[in-house]
Design an enzyme around this catalytic site. Structure first.
Site, PDB file in Angstrom:
ATOM      1  N   TYR A   6      15.318  -6.707   1.465  1.00  0.00           N
ATOM      2  CA  TYR A   6      14.156  -5.942   0.985  1.00  0.00           C
ATOM      3  C   TYR A   6      13.909  -4.721   1.885  1.00  0.00           C
ATOM      4  O   TYR A   6      13.698  -3.606   1.396  1.00  0.00           O
ATOM      5  CB  TYR A   6      12.956  -6.882   0.992  1.00  0.00           C
ATOM      6  CG  TYR A   6      11.676  -6.320   0.434  1.00  0.00           C
ATOM      7  CD1 TYR A   6      11.460  -6.238  -0.943  1.00  0.00           C
ATOM      8  CD2 TYR A   6      10.654  -5.900   1.288  1.00  0.00           C
ATOM      9  CE1 TYR A   6      10.259  -5.744  -1.448  1.00  0.00           C
ATOM     10  CE2 TYR A   6       9.451  -5.410   0.786  1.00  0.00           C
ATOM     11  CZ  TYR A   6       9.265  -5.328  -0.578  1.00  0.00           C
ATOM     12  OH  TYR A   6       8.074  -4.842  -1.079  1.00  0.00           O
ATOM     13  N   LYS A  24      14.062  -0.810   0.840  1.00  0.00           N
ATOM     14  CA  LYS A  24      12.863   0.034   0.955  1.00  0.00           C
ATOM     15  C   LYS A  24      13.096   1.197   1.925  1.00  0.00           C
ATOM     16  O   LYS A  24      12.571   2.302   1.713  1.00  0.00           O
ATOM     17  CB  LYS A  24      11.661  -0.806   1.380  1.00  0.00           C
ATOM     18  CG  LYS A  24      11.223  -1.829   0.322  1.00  0.00           C
ATOM     19  CD  LYS A  24      10.808  -1.163  -0.983  1.00  0.00           C
ATOM     20  CE  LYS A  24      10.141  -2.111  -1.948  1.00  0.00           C
ATOM     21  NZ  LYS A  24       9.772  -1.463  -3.216  1.00  0.00           N
TER      22      LYS A  24
HETATM   23  P1  NAP Z   1       4.673  -8.136  -8.644  1.00  0.00           P
HETATM   24  O1  NAP Z   1       3.234  -8.466  -8.777  1.00  0.00           O
HETATM   25  O2  NAP Z   1       5.654  -9.215  -8.398  1.00  0.00           O
HETATM   26  O3  NAP Z   1       5.091  -7.309  -9.968  1.00  0.00           O
HETATM   27  C1  NAP Z   1       6.405  -6.865 -10.096  1.00  0.00           C
HETATM   28  C2  NAP Z   1       6.524  -6.003 -11.328  1.00  0.00           C
HETATM   29  O4  NAP Z   1       7.883  -5.540 -11.398  1.00  0.00           O
HETATM   30  C3  NAP Z   1       6.250  -6.753 -12.615  1.00  0.00           C
HETATM   31  O5  NAP Z   1       5.582  -5.901 -13.513  1.00  0.00           O
HETATM   32  C4  NAP Z   1       7.648  -7.072 -13.128  1.00  0.00           C
HETATM   33  O6  NAP Z   1       7.764  -7.178 -14.527  1.00  0.00           O
HETATM   34  C5  NAP Z   1       8.405  -5.846 -12.689  1.00  0.00           C
HETATM   35  N1  NAP Z   1       9.845  -6.063 -12.644  1.00  0.00           N
HETATM   36  C6  NAP Z   1      10.529  -7.062 -12.013  1.00  0.00           C
HETATM   37  N2  NAP Z   1      11.842  -6.919 -12.238  1.00  0.00           N
HETATM   38  C7  NAP Z   1      11.988  -5.812 -13.026  1.00  0.00           C
HETATM   39  C8  NAP Z   1      13.096  -5.157 -13.607  1.00  0.00           C
HETATM   40  N3  NAP Z   1      14.344  -5.605 -13.393  1.00  0.00           N
HETATM   41  N4  NAP Z   1      12.873  -4.075 -14.377  1.00  0.00           N
HETATM   42  C9  NAP Z   1      11.597  -3.631 -14.619  1.00  0.00           C
HETATM   43  N5  NAP Z   1      10.514  -4.210 -14.084  1.00  0.00           N
HETATM   44  C10 NAP Z   1      10.712  -5.286 -13.302  1.00  0.00           C
HETATM   45  O7  NAP Z   1       4.924  -7.066  -7.470  1.00  0.00           O
HETATM   46  P2  NAP Z   1       3.891  -6.107  -6.700  1.00  0.00           P
HETATM   47  O8  NAP Z   1       3.399  -6.825  -5.507  1.00  0.00           O
HETATM   48  O9  NAP Z   1       2.956  -5.514  -7.656  1.00  0.00           O
HETATM   49  O10 NAP Z   1       4.919  -4.998  -6.169  1.00  0.00           O
HETATM   50  C11 NAP Z   1       5.074  -3.729  -6.803  1.00  0.00           C
HETATM   51  C12 NAP Z   1       5.882  -2.828  -5.882  1.00  0.00           C
HETATM   52  O11 NAP Z   1       5.191  -2.680  -4.640  1.00  0.00           O
HETATM   53  C13 NAP Z   1       7.264  -3.371  -5.530  1.00  0.00           C
HETATM   54  O12 NAP Z   1       8.188  -2.319  -5.432  1.00  0.00           O
HETATM   55  C14 NAP Z   1       7.036  -3.991  -4.175  1.00  0.00           C
HETATM   56  O13 NAP Z   1       8.225  -4.066  -3.433  1.00  0.00           O
HETATM   57  C15 NAP Z   1       6.052  -3.017  -3.577  1.00  0.00           C
HETATM   58  N6  NAP Z   1       5.270  -3.550  -2.476  1.00  0.00           N
HETATM   59  C16 NAP Z   1       4.438  -4.604  -2.654  1.00  0.00           C
HETATM   60  C17 NAP Z   1       3.705  -5.082  -1.570  1.00  0.00           C
HETATM   61  C18 NAP Z   1       2.743  -6.236  -1.696  1.00  0.00           C
HETATM   62  O14 NAP Z   1       2.205  -6.648  -0.660  1.00  0.00           O
HETATM   63  N7  NAP Z   1       2.482  -6.766  -2.869  1.00  0.00           N
HETATM   64  C19 NAP Z   1       3.858  -4.501  -0.322  1.00  0.00           C
HETATM   65  C20 NAP Z   1       4.724  -3.419  -0.173  1.00  0.00           C
HETATM   66  C21 NAP Z   1       5.424  -2.949  -1.269  1.00  0.00           C
HETATM   67  P3  NAP Z   1       7.707  -8.628 -15.270  1.00  0.00           P
HETATM   68  O15 NAP Z   1       6.255  -9.001 -15.228  1.00  0.00           O
HETATM   69  O16 NAP Z   1       8.225  -8.385 -16.626  1.00  0.00           O
HETATM   70  O17 NAP Z   1       8.537  -9.533 -14.435  1.00  0.00           O
END
Ligand code: NAP
Length: 248
Positions: free
Chosen positions: A156, A160
Site C-alpha cells: 500500500y 501511494k
Molecule cells: P473504502 O471505504 O474501502 O471504499 C473503497 C471504494 O473503492 C469503494 O467505493 C469501492 O467500491 C471502490 N473500489 C474498490 N475496488 C475498486 C475497483 N477495482 N474499481 C473501482 N472502484 C473500486 O475506502 P476509503 O477508506 O474510502 O478509501 C478511499 C481512498 O482513500 C483510497 O484510495 C484509500 O487508499 C485512501 N485513504 C484512505 C484512508 C482511510 O483512513 N480510510 C487513509 C488514507 C488514504 P465498491 O463499494 O464497489 O467495492
C-alpha cells in the site's frame, strides 16, 4: 451560480467512504457527479439518490478501474452522456495488509494494480479529453502511508508513494495546457477501510488533533482543489489532511 456549476466530475470508488463524501460534496457545489464503483451497485445508487434528492445531478457507473478496457468503457459512457470531463478524482483504493515475509505476491499485485495502475489508467484516458478542452483538475487520493511508511503496508505504501511521484510528473507534463494535478494524503479516516484496526488507541497517540478524521474533511480539500479560480495556481502538490500526523 454555484462553485462547480455543471462541471462533470468523475470520482472513482464513490460508493462508500471518502469517495462517497467527495461525490456528494462536489455535487452540492453544482457538479454533475459520476459515481464510479466496482461491485457495490446498491450503495452507489444510494449515493446518486442522496444527491438527486438534494437537487443535485449524479449517475452511477460500474467499472473496475484497475482494468484498462473497463476504464475506457467508463470514459466512453461519460463522454457519450456529457461530452466533457472537468474533474477527475482518483480515489478508488484497497488494502491487502501483511508483514513483508507473509505478503503474498497476489496481494502485492492487487494493491499496485488498483492503487497505482488504476490512477495511471484513469489519468491517461481522461487527460486526453482534458487536453482537448485545455482545462481540467486531477486530484489523486494518496495516503500518509506513502510519505512515512507503515509496517504491514509495504504494498500500500509503495503504491501511494508511487501516486505522489506520478502526480508530480504528470503535473509538469500537463501544466501548460490548463490542467492541474494534485494529491491529497489522508491520515486515519473513519471508513470501512479502517473499521477493523486492532490498535486505534495506539494510533491516536500519533495524531496531534487527537481523533480520526471524517470523509467530509477530505472532501473539503478536494472541493478546494477542484475550485476555479481558488486553486488555479496550485499544481504538483501533496496536501496532508491527517490531524497533524505528518509535519514536514
Ligand atoms: P473504502 O471505504 O474501502 O471504499 C473503497 C471504494 O473503492 C469503494 O467505493 C469501492 O467500491 C471502490 N473500489 C474498490 N475496488 C475498486 C475497483 N477495482 N474499481 C473501482 N472502484 C473500486 O475506502 P476509503 O477508506 O474510502 O478509501 C478511499 C481512498 O482513500 C483510497 O484510495 C484509500 O487508499 C485512501 N485513504 C484512505 C484512508 C482511510 O483512513 N480510510 C487513509 C488514507 C488514504 P465498491 O463499494 O464497489 O467495492
Amino acid at each position: 451560480m454555484t462553485l462547480l456549476q455543471d462541471k462533470v466530475a468523475i470520482v472513482t470508488g464513490a460508493s462508500r467512504g471518502i469517495g462517497r463524501a467527495i461525490a456528494i460534496e462536489l455535487a452540492i457545489q453544482g457538479a454533475i457527479a459520476v459515481v464510479n464503483y466496482a461491485s457495490s451497485s446498491a450503495a452507489a445508487e444510494a449515493v446518486v439518490a442522496e444527491i438527486t434528492a438534494a437537487g443535485g445531478q449524479a449517475i452511477a457507473i460500474q467499472a473496475d478501474v484497475s482494468k484498462s478496457d473497463q476504464v475506457d468503457a467508463l470514459v466512453k459512457s461519460v463522454i457519450e452522456k456529457f461530452n466533457r470531463v472537468d474533474i477527475l478524482v482518483n480515489n478508488a483504493g484497497i488494502t491487502r495488509d501483511n508483514l513483508l515475509l507473509r505478503l503474498k505476491t497476489e496481494d502485492w499485485q492487487a494493491v499496485i494494480d488498483l492503487n497505482l495502475t488504476g490512477v495511471f489508467l484513469c489519468t491517461r484516458a481522461i487527460s486526453k479529453i482534458m487536453l482537448k478542452q485545455r482545462s481540467g483538475r486531477i486530484i489523486n487520493i494518496t495516503s500518509v502511508a506513502g510519505l512515512m511508511g507503515n509496517p504491514g503496508q509495504s504494498n500500500y505504501s509503495a503504491a501511494k508513494a508511487g501516486v505522489i511521484g506520478f502526480t508530480k510528473s504528470v503535473a509538469k507534463e500537463l501544466a501548460t495546457r490548463g490542467i492541474t494535478v494534485n494529491a491529497v494524503a489522508p491520515g486515519f479516516i473513519t471508513t470501512d477501510m479502517t473499521s477493523d484496526l486492532n490498535n486505534p488507541e495506539d494510533i491516536l497517540k500519533y495524531i496531534p488533533l487527537g481523533r480520526f478524521g471524517q470523509p467530509e474533511e477530505i472532501a473539503g480539500m478536494v472541493r478546494f482543489l477542484a475550485a476555479d479560480p481558488a486553486a488555479a495556481y496550485v499544481t504538483g502538490q501533496v496536501f496532508n489532511v491527517d490531524g497533524g500526523m505528518v509535519m514536514a
